[in-house]
Enzyme design. Structure first.
Site, PDB file in Angstrom:
ATOM      1  N   GLU A 170       0.843  -1.209   0.000  1.00 48.29           N
ATOM      2  CA  GLU A 170       0.000   0.000   0.000  1.00 48.29           C
ATOM      3  C   GLU A 170       0.875   1.255   0.000  1.00 48.29           C
ATOM      4  O   GLU A 170       0.546   2.255  -0.639  1.00 48.29           O
ATOM      5  CB  GLU A 170      -0.935   0.021   1.214  1.00 48.29           C
ATOM      6  CG  GLU A 170      -1.995  -1.077   1.205  1.00 48.29           C
ATOM      7  CD  GLU A 170      -2.852  -1.078  -0.043  1.00 48.29           C
ATOM      8  OE1 GLU A 170      -3.212   0.003  -0.538  1.00 48.29           O
ATOM      9  OE2 GLU A 170      -3.149  -2.184  -0.539  1.00 48.29           O
ATOM     10  N   TRP A 180       1.805   1.851  -3.438  1.00 50.39           N
ATOM     11  CA  TRP A 180       0.725   2.500  -4.207  1.00 50.39           C
ATOM     12  C   TRP A 180       0.802   4.015  -4.024  1.00 50.39           C
ATOM     13  O   TRP A 180       0.651   4.788  -4.968  1.00 50.39           O
ATOM     14  CB  TRP A 180      -0.664   2.016  -3.743  1.00 50.39           C
ATOM     15  CG  TRP A 180      -1.176   0.828  -4.486  1.00 50.39           C
ATOM     16  CD1 TRP A 180      -1.216  -0.453  -4.028  1.00 50.39           C
ATOM     17  CD2 TRP A 180      -1.709   0.810  -5.824  1.00 50.39           C
ATOM     18  NE1 TRP A 180      -1.761  -1.262  -5.003  1.00 50.39           N
ATOM     19  CE2 TRP A 180      -2.066  -0.522  -6.105  1.00 50.39           C
ATOM     20  CE3 TRP A 180      -1.923   1.783  -6.805  1.00 50.39           C
ATOM     21  CZ2 TRP A 180      -2.630  -0.906  -7.329  1.00 50.39           C
ATOM     22  CZ3 TRP A 180      -2.474   1.410  -8.020  1.00 50.39           C
ATOM     23  CH2 TRP A 180      -2.822   0.077  -8.267  1.00 50.39           C
ATOM     24  N   TRP A 209     -21.582  12.451 -19.078  1.00 47.81           N
ATOM     25  CA  TRP A 209     -22.020  12.306 -17.690  1.00 47.81           C
ATOM     26  C   TRP A 209     -23.429  12.847 -17.519  1.00 47.81           C
ATOM     27  O   TRP A 209     -23.792  13.823 -18.180  1.00 47.81           O
ATOM     28  CB  TRP A 209     -21.065  13.053 -16.744  1.00 47.81           C
ATOM     29  CG  TRP A 209     -19.633  12.626 -16.870  1.00 47.81           C
ATOM     30  CD1 TRP A 209     -18.621  13.341 -17.422  1.00 47.81           C
ATOM     31  CD2 TRP A 209     -19.050  11.394 -16.431  1.00 47.81           C
ATOM     32  NE1 TRP A 209     -17.437  12.636 -17.365  1.00 47.81           N
ATOM     33  CE2 TRP A 209     -17.677  11.428 -16.757  1.00 47.81           C
ATOM     34  CE3 TRP A 209     -19.555  10.249 -15.800  1.00 47.81           C
ATOM     35  CZ2 TRP A 209     -16.794  10.384 -16.481  1.00 47.81           C
ATOM     36  CZ3 TRP A 209     -18.683   9.205 -15.518  1.00 47.81           C
ATOM     37  CH2 TRP A 209     -17.322   9.275 -15.859  1.00 47.81           C
ATOM     38  N   TRP A 213      -9.651   8.109  -7.468  1.00 48.72           N
ATOM     39  CA  TRP A 213     -10.855   8.426  -8.249  1.00 48.72           C
ATOM     40  C   TRP A 213     -10.727   7.957  -9.693  1.00 48.72           C
ATOM     41  O   TRP A 213     -11.664   7.421 -10.275  1.00 48.72           O
ATOM     42  CB  TRP A 213     -11.184   9.932  -8.173  1.00 48.72           C
ATOM     43  CG  TRP A 213     -11.975  10.191  -6.928  1.00 48.72           C
ATOM     44  CD1 TRP A 213     -11.492  10.588  -5.712  1.00 48.72           C
ATOM     45  CD2 TRP A 213     -13.385   9.983  -6.755  1.00 48.72           C
ATOM     46  NE1 TRP A 213     -12.514  10.647  -4.792  1.00 48.72           N
ATOM     47  CE2 TRP A 213     -13.687  10.286  -5.410  1.00 48.72           C
ATOM     48  CE3 TRP A 213     -14.423   9.583  -7.599  1.00 48.72           C
ATOM     49  CZ2 TRP A 213     -14.982  10.194  -4.893  1.00 48.72           C
ATOM     50  CZ3 TRP A 213     -15.722   9.487  -7.084  1.00 48.72           C
ATOM     51  CH2 TRP A 213     -15.984   9.788  -5.749  1.00 48.72           C
TER      52      TRP A 213
HETATM   53  P1  FAD Z   1      -3.462   1.641   5.445  1.00 51.16           P
HETATM   54  O1  FAD Z   1      -4.206   0.525   4.831  1.00 51.16           O
HETATM   55  O2  FAD Z   1      -2.939   1.445   6.801  1.00 51.16           O
HETATM   56  O3  FAD Z   1      -2.261   1.996   4.441  1.00 51.16           O
HETATM   57  C1  FAD Z   1      -1.072   2.662   4.887  1.00 51.16           C
HETATM   58  C2  FAD Z   1      -0.807   3.898   4.073  1.00 51.16           C
HETATM   59  O4  FAD Z   1      -0.571   3.563   2.716  1.00 51.16           O
HETATM   60  C3  FAD Z   1      -1.953   4.877   4.043  1.00 51.16           C
HETATM   61  O5  FAD Z   1      -1.952   5.692   5.190  1.00 51.16           O
HETATM   62  C4  FAD Z   1      -1.659   5.651   2.766  1.00 51.16           C
HETATM   63  O6  FAD Z   1      -0.678   6.638   2.973  1.00 51.16           O
HETATM   64  C5  FAD Z   1      -1.089   4.579   1.863  1.00 51.16           C
HETATM   65  N1  FAD Z   1      -2.142   3.989   1.030  1.00 51.16           N
HETATM   66  C6  FAD Z   1      -2.945   2.954   1.333  1.00 51.16           C
HETATM   67  N2  FAD Z   1      -3.752   2.659   0.294  1.00 51.16           N
HETATM   68  C7  FAD Z   1      -3.461   3.528  -0.679  1.00 51.16           C
HETATM   69  C8  FAD Z   1      -3.952   3.736  -1.988  1.00 51.16           C
HETATM   70  N3  FAD Z   1      -4.913   2.961  -2.522  1.00 51.16           N
HETATM   71  N4  FAD Z   1      -3.459   4.755  -2.701  1.00 51.16           N
HETATM   72  C9  FAD Z   1      -2.481   5.548  -2.190  1.00 51.16           C
HETATM   73  N5  FAD Z   1      -1.972   5.398  -0.959  1.00 51.16           N
HETATM   74  C10 FAD Z   1      -2.442   4.398  -0.214  1.00 51.16           C
HETATM   75  N6  FAD Z   1      -5.316   8.266   0.510  1.00 51.16           N
HETATM   76  C11 FAD Z   1      -4.829   9.407   1.028  1.00 51.16           C
HETATM   77  O7  FAD Z   1      -3.857   9.382   1.788  1.00 51.16           O
HETATM   78  N7  FAD Z   1      -5.401  10.611   0.719  1.00 51.16           N
HETATM   79  C12 FAD Z   1      -6.476  10.710  -0.128  1.00 51.16           C
HETATM   80  O8  FAD Z   1      -6.940  11.817  -0.408  1.00 51.16           O
HETATM   81  C13 FAD Z   1      -7.024   9.499  -0.656  1.00 51.16           C
HETATM   82  N8  FAD Z   1      -8.134   9.525  -1.451  1.00 51.16           N
HETATM   83  C14 FAD Z   1      -8.615   8.340  -1.965  1.00 51.16           C
HETATM   84  C15 FAD Z   1      -9.743   8.372  -2.816  1.00 51.16           C
HETATM   85  C16 FAD Z   1     -10.248   7.186  -3.364  1.00 51.16           C
HETATM   86  C17 FAD Z   1     -11.455   7.245  -4.285  1.00 51.16           C
HETATM   87  C18 FAD Z   1      -9.631   5.962  -3.058  1.00 51.16           C
HETATM   88  C19 FAD Z   1     -10.175   4.682  -3.634  1.00 51.16           C
HETATM   89  C20 FAD Z   1      -8.527   5.926  -2.221  1.00 51.16           C
HETATM   90  C21 FAD Z   1      -8.004   7.098  -1.673  1.00 51.16           C
HETATM   91  N9  FAD Z   1      -6.875   7.080  -0.792  1.00 51.16           N
HETATM   92  C22 FAD Z   1      -6.388   8.271  -0.308  1.00 51.16           C
HETATM   93  C23 FAD Z   1      -6.152   5.830  -0.533  1.00 51.16           C
HETATM   94  C24 FAD Z   1      -6.604   5.027   0.719  1.00 51.16           C
HETATM   95  O9  FAD Z   1      -7.985   4.866   0.707  1.00 51.16           O
HETATM   96  C25 FAD Z   1      -6.170   5.680   2.034  1.00 51.16           C
HETATM   97  O10 FAD Z   1      -4.809   6.002   1.982  1.00 51.16           O
HETATM   98  C26 FAD Z   1      -6.396   4.724   3.212  1.00 51.16           C
HETATM   99  O11 FAD Z   1      -7.753   4.375   3.294  1.00 51.16           O
HETATM  100  C27 FAD Z   1      -5.940   5.397   4.488  1.00 51.16           C
HETATM  101  O12 FAD Z   1      -6.189   4.582   5.587  1.00 51.16           O
HETATM  102  P2  FAD Z   1      -5.009   3.902   6.414  1.00 51.16           P
HETATM  103  O13 FAD Z   1      -3.991   4.932   6.764  1.00 51.16           O
HETATM  104  O14 FAD Z   1      -5.619   3.151   7.520  1.00 51.16           O
HETATM  105  O15 FAD Z   1      -4.386   2.929   5.320  1.00 51.16           O
END
Ligand code: FAD
Length: 472
Positions: free
Chosen positions: A276, A279, A308, A384
């Protein structure tokens, strides 16, 4: 000599490349600066919860810097362009010999830094660092020297480079014994509108505590629990990473320390979590290689032709959590009330807005930004565009989540739904994803909207719209 550290989304003293390097010269006077840019934040739709989080992180930073005898100045300017002017003025007034900052990768931030570089040319030396990512963007590339368009090969190339470099975290700089003592700043640092109290405490200490606890307690179960929103199975470190109260190197090093062998097992929780973080890295690199992403343009240009529907009432129902699809509505209420939403639900709510309601993904992107405490341009845009099938590695346009079956899969007993939708508290588990079926059968009245769309029909409508756009 006088060194100025310009803080941005790196609000910490530990493992901060710009700060660390500014302090290397033991004789230099080190100052710190942060520019608050309310007008720019408005243009970026920055959430109030995020602004409040930055505010509190700055207070914490000023305490930590005061312990090092480094004074922090908070300057209010309206836009980034104006911030660049203010920084240049500060440099002139205080005879700053060197300016230190960590790169930010979105386009407006890059323009701001270009402007300040021009203003200070021949006057102040600039040292800029890649601190917010593991590897500087532009370095993880194909044999042709291009940025990858798909995640998995990017990750493989990333891992090769990652393990050939030094990923150690930097320590807190030493106390500047020859500098005068300073007092921490006092609140309020800038004006803030009222927001819901947040469960995220904006301090470096809290970030490290969460990271440690997550690595010891949750990482072993991460692969299993990370998709279940009713379980606290993810790190919730995103707000900290987003404003830089925590660095990604700190995340990696703590993970590695807890589970040193994790890279050998790609299904281990630790590996899946590191994935993650990659990502996150991928999306940061992507906006640098494709600056048009920062101009609200789709990665896949053919998708710009999608017609749209953009129905305002349906959009409003989505934002308010009143679509009649329990998992979608519960998720939107979690977002509205806490500024955070579980990743699985970000995917589902985004897909619902785009595919079921056929509303432009940019509307949703903007709305998320306006609510998220962890709002980050690259990750949000990446997420998105993934959901919209307009991005690099996006979900194919014909694979459309069914909100009801997804709800059953990831919140089988409706535990998450009941928490956020108290109006469904009495609906039995069997019907929690289709509450109106229950109310029709039992004659119980429900204070909950009927589904605003028929998913099966909406699915066909979406596929047809994408196919039409594809034909050109
Ligand atoms: P964990 O699962 O603990 O992951 C650890 C870290 O990895 C996160 O804190 C984040 O920094 C990074 N990460 C995890 N998943 C992703 C991912 N898919 N893409 C990029 N980084 C990731 N994340 C944001 O930080 N800011 C946003 O504005 C944001 N907008 C999103 C919008 C959409 C539509 C989607 C599908 C995802 C988005 N994410 C965003 C990614 C992800 O959903 C969040 O980072 C995650 O839910 C944060 O929770 P966590 O810290 O518990 O994640």
């Amino acid at each position: 000599s006088v060194h100025l550290v310009w803080f941005r989304n790196d609000l910490r003293v530990t493992d901060n490349k710009a700060l660390f390097n500014a302090c290397q010269d033991k004789q230099a006077q080190v100052h710190a600066l942060f520019t608050v840019t309310p007008e720019q934040w408005k243009v970026h739709n920055m959430a109030l919860s995020c602004q409040a989080f930055i505010h509190d992180a700055l207070l914490d930073l000023s305490i930590s810097l005061a312990k090092l005898n480094i004074p922090l100045t908070v300057v209010i300017s309206d836009t980034y362009s104006n911030a660049a002017d203010k920084v240049a003025e500060y440099c002139q007034q205080h005879r700053v010999t060197a300016l230190f900052f960590n790169h930010q990768y979105a386009l407006n931030e890059q323009h701001r830094d270009k402007k300040v570089t021009e203003l200070l040319e021949n006057k102040t030396t600039i040292y800029a660092y890649h601190d917010n990512v593991f590897i500087p963007p532009g370095n993880v590339v194909t044999q042709q020297g291009e940025m990858y368009k798909v995640f998995t090969p990017f990750r493989n190339a990333f891992l090769r480079l990652f393990f050939s470099q030094d990923n150690a975290s930097l320590p807190i700089p030493e106390i500047r014994a020859h500098q005068e003592t300073v007092s921490p700043l006092k609140a309020p640092l800038f004006s803030l509108e009222n927001t819901n109290a947040s469960s995220f405490v904006a301090t470096e200490e809290d970030a490290l505590k969460r990271l440690k606890q997550f690595c010891y307690e949750s990482v072993p179960h991460y692969a299993k629990w990370r998709d279940i929103p009713a379980v606290d199975g993810t790190s919730r470190l995103s707000p900290y990473l987003s404003v830089g109260l925590l660095s990604i190197r700190q995340c990696f090093n703590r993970l590695y320390q807890t589970e040193p062998g994790f890279l050998e097992n790609s299904t281990s929780g630790a590996f899946v979590w590191f994935n993650e973080l990659i990502w996150r890295e991928f999306y940061q690199h992507l906006i640098v290689a494709n600056p048009h992403l920062c101009k609200h343009i789709a990665f896949q240009l053919w998708t710009e032709k999608i017609n749209w529907r953009n129905e305002q009432d349906e959009f409003n129902a989505w934002t308010q959590g009143l679509t009649g699809f329990p998992i979608i509505d519960a998720a939107m209420r979690q977002l509205n009330q806490t500024g955070w939403m579980h990743n699985r639900l970000r995917m589902l709510t985004a897909s619902f807005l785009i595919k079921d309601l056929l509303i432009d993904w940019r509307w949703g992107e903007r709305y998320f930004m306006s609510q998220l405490i962890d709002g980050d341009f690259a990750s949000n845009n990446g997420g998105w565009q993934w959901a919209a099938s307009t991005g690099t590695d996006a979900v194919p346009y014909f694979r459309i989540f069914n909100p009801t079956t997804q709800g059953r899969k990831f919140d089988p007993d409706g535990e998450f739904i009941r928490h956020w939708l108290p109006e469904l508290a009495n609906v039995p588990n069997r019907y929690i994803h289709t509450p109106h079926e229950w109310s029709a059968k039992t004659n119980n009245s429900l204070d909950y909207p009927l589904p605003i769309v028929d998913h099966a029909k909406a699915r066909i409508r979406a596929i047809e719209s994408y196919e039409e756009a594809k034909k050109g």
